[in-house]
Design a protein around this motif. Structure first.
Motif, mmCIF file in Angstrom:
data_model
loop_
_atom_site.group_PDB
_atom_site.id
_atom_site.type_symbol
_atom_site.label_atom_id
_atom_site.label_comp_id
_atom_site.label_asym_id
_atom_site.label_seq_id
_atom_site.Cartn_x
_atom_site.Cartn_y
_atom_site.Cartn_z
ATOM 1 N N TRP A 287 9.232 15.225 -2.810
ATOM 2 C CA TRP A 287 8.909 14.280 -3.882
ATOM 3 C C TRP A 287 7.696 13.459 -3.474
ATOM 4 C CZ3 TRP A 287 14.490 11.947 -4.761
ATOM 5 C CH2 TRP A 287 15.353 13.000 -5.137
ATOM 6 N N ARG A 288 6.926 13.015 -4.464
ATOM 7 C CA ARG A 288 5.737 12.219 -4.173
ATOM 8 C C ARG A 288 5.753 10.918 -4.965
ATOM 9 N NH1 ARG A 288 1.462 14.932 -1.658
ATOM 10 N NH2 ARG A 288 1.768 17.185 -1.423
ATOM 11 N N VAL A 289 5.404 9.840 -4.273
ATOM 12 C CA VAL A 289 5.146 8.569 -4.935
ATOM 13 C C VAL A 289 3.638 8.449 -5.083
ATOM 14 C CG1 VAL A 289 5.360 6.066 -4.785
ATOM 15 C CG2 VAL A 289 7.209 7.525 -3.966
ATOM 16 N N SER B 189 5.099 -0.777 -11.372
ATOM 17 C CA SER B 189 5.740 0.522 -11.564
ATOM 18 C C SER B 189 4.875 1.584 -10.901
ATOM 19 C CB SER B 189 5.892 0.832 -13.058
ATOM 20 O OG SER B 189 6.516 2.087 -13.253
ATOM 21 N N TRP B 190 5.513 2.402 -10.048
ATOM 22 C CA TRP B 190 4.823 3.458 -9.320
ATOM 23 C C TRP B 190 5.390 4.801 -9.746
ATOM 24 C CZ3 TRP B 190 1.108 2.509 -5.395
ATOM 25 C CH2 TRP B 190 0.878 1.154 -5.142
ATOM 26 N N PRO B 191 4.543 5.811 -9.971
ATOM 27 C CA PRO B 191 5.051 7.116 -10.408
ATOM 28 C C PRO B 191 5.803 7.822 -9.295
ATOM 29 C CG PRO B 191 2.683 7.214 -9.992
ATOM 30 C CD PRO B 191 3.072 5.772 -9.866
ATOM 31 N N LEU B 192 6.869 8.503 -9.665
ATOM 32 C CA LEU B 192 7.691 9.267 -8.739
ATOM 33 C C LEU B 192 7.777 10.701 -9.268
ATOM 34 C CD1 LEU B 192 9.708 9.606 -6.368
ATOM 35 C CD2 LEU B 192 11.497 8.776 -7.932
ATOM 36 N N ASP B 193 7.295 11.651 -8.486
ATOM 37 C CA ASP B 193 7.310 13.065 -8.860
ATOM 38 C C ASP B 193 8.392 13.764 -8.039
ATOM 39 O OD1 ASP B 193 6.873 15.684 -9.510
ATOM 40 O OD2 ASP B 193 4.828 15.779 -8.736
ATOM 41 N N ARG B 194 9.443 14.246 -8.724
ATOM 42 C CA ARG B 194 10.545 14.909 -8.049
ATOM 43 C C ARG B 194 10.436 16.435 -8.103
ATOM 44 N NH1 ARG B 194 15.845 11.351 -8.445
ATOM 45 N NH2 ARG B 194 15.087 9.434 -9.387
ATOM 46 N N SER B 195 9.298 16.947 -8.541
ATOM 47 C CA SER B 195 9.216 18.389 -8.787
ATOM 48 C C SER B 195 9.103 19.204 -7.509
ATOM 49 C CB SER B 195 8.012 18.695 -9.679
ATOM 50 O OG SER B 195 6.790 18.317 -9.044
ATOM 51 N N GLU C 10 13.894 8.253 -13.226
ATOM 52 C CA GLU C 10 13.671 9.682 -13.039
ATOM 53 C C GLU C 10 12.263 9.964 -12.549
ATOM 54 O OE1 GLU C 10 13.945 13.901 -15.541
ATOM 55 O OE2 GLU C 10 14.471 11.992 -16.496
ATOM 56 N N ASN C 11 11.279 9.207 -13.049
ATOM 57 C CA ASN C 11 9.898 9.479 -12.675
ATOM 58 C C ASN C 11 9.111 8.217 -12.338
ATOM 59 O OD1 ASN C 11 9.685 8.338 -15.187
ATOM 60 N ND2 ASN C 11 8.702 10.097 -16.172
ATOM 61 N N TYR C 12 9.806 7.173 -11.900
ATOM 62 C CA TYR C 12 9.133 5.925 -11.531
ATOM 63 C C TYR C 12 9.981 5.142 -10.532
ATOM 64 C CZ TYR C 12 12.514 3.650 -14.600
ATOM 65 O OH TYR C 12 13.682 3.217 -15.174
ATOM 66 N N ILE C 13 9.310 4.250 -9.832
ATOM 67 C CA ILE C 13 9.968 3.248 -8.991
ATOM 68 C C ILE C 13 9.445 1.895 -9.438
ATOM 69 C CG2 ILE C 13 10.298 2.344 -6.659
ATOM 70 C CD1 ILE C 13 9.949 5.158 -5.595
ATOM 71 N N LEU C 14 10.346 1.022 -9.838
ATOM 72 C CA LEU C 14 9.983 -0.309 -10.302
ATOM 73 C C LEU C 14 10.340 -1.303 -9.199
ATOM 74 C CD1 LEU C 14 8.897 -1.668 -12.941
ATOM 75 C CD2 LEU C 14 11.284 -2.114 -13.534
ATOM 76 N N GLY C 15 9.385 -2.164 -8.861
ATOM 77 C CA GLY C 15 9.651 -3.107 -7.786
ATOM 78 C C GLY C 15 8.846 -4.374 -7.929
ATOM 79 N N SER C 16 9.069 -5.290 -6.995
ATOM 80 C CA SER C 16 8.373 -6.568 -6.997
ATOM 81 C C SER C 16 7.799 -6.828 -5.607
ATOM 82 C CB SER C 16 9.313 -7.701 -7.406
ATOM 83 O OG SER C 16 10.433 -7.770 -6.528
ATOM 84 N N ARG C 17 6.750 -7.619 -5.563
ATOM 85 C CA ARG C 17 6.125 -7.971 -4.295
ATOM 86 C C ARG C 17 5.389 -9.291 -4.442
ATOM 87 N NH1 ARG C 17 0.548 -7.276 -4.049
ATOM 88 N NH2 ARG C 17 -0.370 -6.129 -5.817
ATOM 89 N N ASP C 18 5.072 -9.905 -3.315
ATOM 90 C CA ASP C 18 4.224 -11.087 -3.256
ATOM 91 C C ASP C 18 2.962 -10.723 -2.495
ATOM 92 O OD1 ASP C 18 6.439 -12.249 -4.350
ATOM 93 O OD2 ASP C 18 6.860 -13.591 -2.669
ATOM 94 N N ILE D 130 0.874 -1.172 0.000
ATOM 95 C CA ILE D 130 0.000 0.000 0.000
ATOM 96 C C ILE D 130 0.902 1.209 0.000
ATOM 97 C CG2 ILE D 130 -1.837 1.214 1.204
ATOM 98 C CD1 ILE D 130 -2.540 -1.382 2.568
ATOM 99 N N LEU D 131 1.061 1.802 -1.144
ATOM 100 C CA LEU D 131 1.900 2.996 -1.228
ATOM 101 C C LEU D 131 1.002 4.209 -1.260
ATOM 102 C CD1 LEU D 131 4.853 2.487 -3.692
ATOM 103 C CD2 LEU D 131 4.942 3.186 -1.318
ATOM 104 N N GLY D 132 1.105 5.020 -0.261
ATOM 105 C CA GLY D 132 0.308 6.232 -0.214
ATOM 106 C C GLY D 132 1.045 7.379 -0.844
ATOM 107 N N SER D 133 0.432 8.513 -0.785
ATOM 108 C CA SER D 133 1.073 9.722 -1.272
ATOM 109 C C SER D 133 2.158 10.102 -0.302
ATOM 110 C CB SER D 133 0.047 10.843 -1.366
ATOM 111 O OG SER D 133 0.691 12.039 -1.741
ATOM 112 N N LEU D 134 3.393 10.138 -0.783
ATOM 113 C CA LEU D 134 4.528 10.413 0.074
ATOM 114 C C LEU D 134 4.985 11.832 -0.160
ATOM 115 C CD1 LEU D 134 6.454 7.081 -0.398
ATOM 116 C CD2 LEU D 134 4.787 7.682 1.334
ATOM 117 N N CYS D 135 4.760 12.667 0.807
ATOM 118 C CA CYS D 135 5.163 14.050 0.696
ATOM 119 C C CYS D 135 6.446 14.253 1.446
ATOM 120 C CB CYS D 135 4.065 14.950 1.265
ATOM 121 S SG CYS D 135 4.495 16.695 1.214
#
Length: 410
Positions: A64-66, A402-408, A384-392, A19-24
């Motif tokens: 940055w926000r995920v 793939s989860w979006p990553l905002d570095r702005s 630059e604008n994503y996080i790629l990962g694996s899970r079970d 569960i990835l929430g908005s990360l401020c």
């Protein structure tokens, strides 16, 4: 008598869904540590850049926000076999947005488009050109010339593929090196091998720490330069009555880390919060340090950790009384270099802690701040604008997401 063993990595069973929430994240450091952000000091010591970082405040975050949810999710419990993942050994995203998954259960590199639609499968199980052996492929990395490498650890080689899936060549390290860590910009290759060690007394157990030898290879696998031996990862070794060593998982072992960071090679361990980067000629180039809490584990900590690792095997606790205690918990848990050259260091979770914090450093090694990633998510690549990962999931179904990553943010 000596024996040679391959490095073994033990992982805890994955917990339920991510569960990835908005990360401020708040203001990171500016190198000068103004305001409440991290503080960094950079100095030169005989040609070595030393970067000293204060520990970011626990509440500090980068701007940055995920994203709230994954934009791409690959994996299914049943259905089209092309989406049934088994023993994912790595994942990476190509420059055109395609996602390559190392599916070791079938010996394939599976290729999906930017939306997660299966396009092709490369390789396969076998000993032929472009095929993979047991527990392979794994450890995908970009390769110079717009290609990618995939490791085949038990056969001691890597395979290099072009972006259209054409098998280019296999590289086998020479000079006794067992594995390729990764390529360097000048075309050379960073390689490593675990050293031999003496057998212990039959019927005893101990924590041992074999050295790892490193070297720089030419593009054909021949040895260009030996870099020497450094402490490797700790192993809890049980010496059976016939004298055969049997490695067992140990919750708090200190580990070694090796990877490329631009044109430098990193050889370091988590005994302390310190990242040591070397030039390809073996000279030390950069040391990145960060304050951290030093704490010694207790016998109760060890018992609780073994119980969590073996929830269905209460008899595993019988061995706890004989397990030695390390002097201190590891200083950190994992290190990644993102596509922009930033270091991401995952904090070691002490007993009772629930967070999944990463400290982000700029390409020079100055701490910017903390990012939190809740849930069970193994990071494979940070772009630059994503996080790629694996899970079970709770049914042990594997996914690559793939989860979006905002570095702005600032």
């Amino acid at each position: 008598m000596t024996i040679r063993i391959a490095r073994t990595i033990w992982t805890l069973p994955a917990t339920p869904a991510l569960i990835l929430g908005s990360l401020c994240v708040a203001c990171g450091g500016d190198g000068g540590g103004g305001g409440g952000g991290p503080q960094s000091t950079v100095r030169d010591s005989a040609g070595v850049t030393i970067v000293e970082n204060r520990r970011p405040l626990p509440e500090s975050r980068l701007g940055w926000r995920v994203g709230l949810q994954a934009t791409v999710s690959i994996g299914t419990a049943e259905g089209d076999p092309a989406y049934e993942l088994f023993r994912v050994g790595g994942a990476m995203r190509l420059s055109d947005g395609r996602i390559v998954v190392a599916n070791a259960g079938t010996g394939e590199l599976r290729v999906y488009d930017a939306n997660g639609i299966h396009l092709a499968s490369w390789g396969g199980q076998g000993d032929g050109p472009g095929e993979f052996g047991a527990m392979a492929p794994s450890g995908l990395e970009p390769w110079p010339g717009d290609s990618l490498m995939a490791r085949d650890p038990f056969s001691g080689r890597i395979s290099i593929f072009s972006m259209d899936g054409t098998f280019g060549r296999a590289l086998r390290p020479e000079g006794g090196y067992q594995s390729v860590v990764g390529p360097l910009p000048d075309g050379s290759v960073f390689a490593a091998t675990l050293t031999t060690f003496e057998r212990g007394e039959p019927g005893t157990s101990e924590i041992i720490r074999p050295d790892v030898e490193y070297g720089i290879l030419e593009a054909d696998g021949s040895v260009q330069r030996d870099l020497g031996a450094y402490p490797g990862s700790e192993l809890y070794m049980v010496n059976t009555v016939d004298g055969s060593p049997f490695p067992r998982p140990y919750p708090f072992r200190r580990s070694s880390f090796e990877f490329t960071w631009g044109d430098l090679v990193v050889i370091t361990s988590n005994d302390r919060y310190e990242i040591r980067a070397y030039r390809p000629d073996g000279s030390l180039a950069r040391v990145v340090r960060r304050d951290h809490e030093v704490r010694a584990p207790t016998r109760g900590d060890l018992r609780d950790a073994v119980a969590r690792q073996n929830p269905d095997r209460p008899e595993a606790l019988d061995a706890v009384a004989d397990m030695p205690l390390v002097e201190a918990f590891p200083a950190f848990a994992e290190v990644r270099v993102d596509r922009l050259g930033h270091l991401w260091v995952r904090e070691y979770r002490l007993p009772g802690e629930e967070h999944r914090l990463w400290t982000v450093f700029d390409p020079e090694g100055r701490a910017l701040g903390l990012v939190e990633m809740p849930g069970s998510f193994s990071v494979e690549e940070i772009g630059e604008n994503y996080i790629l990962g694996s899970r079970d999931d709770e049914l042990d179904v594997e996914y690559v997401e793939s989860w979006p990553l905002d570095r702005s943010g600032s």
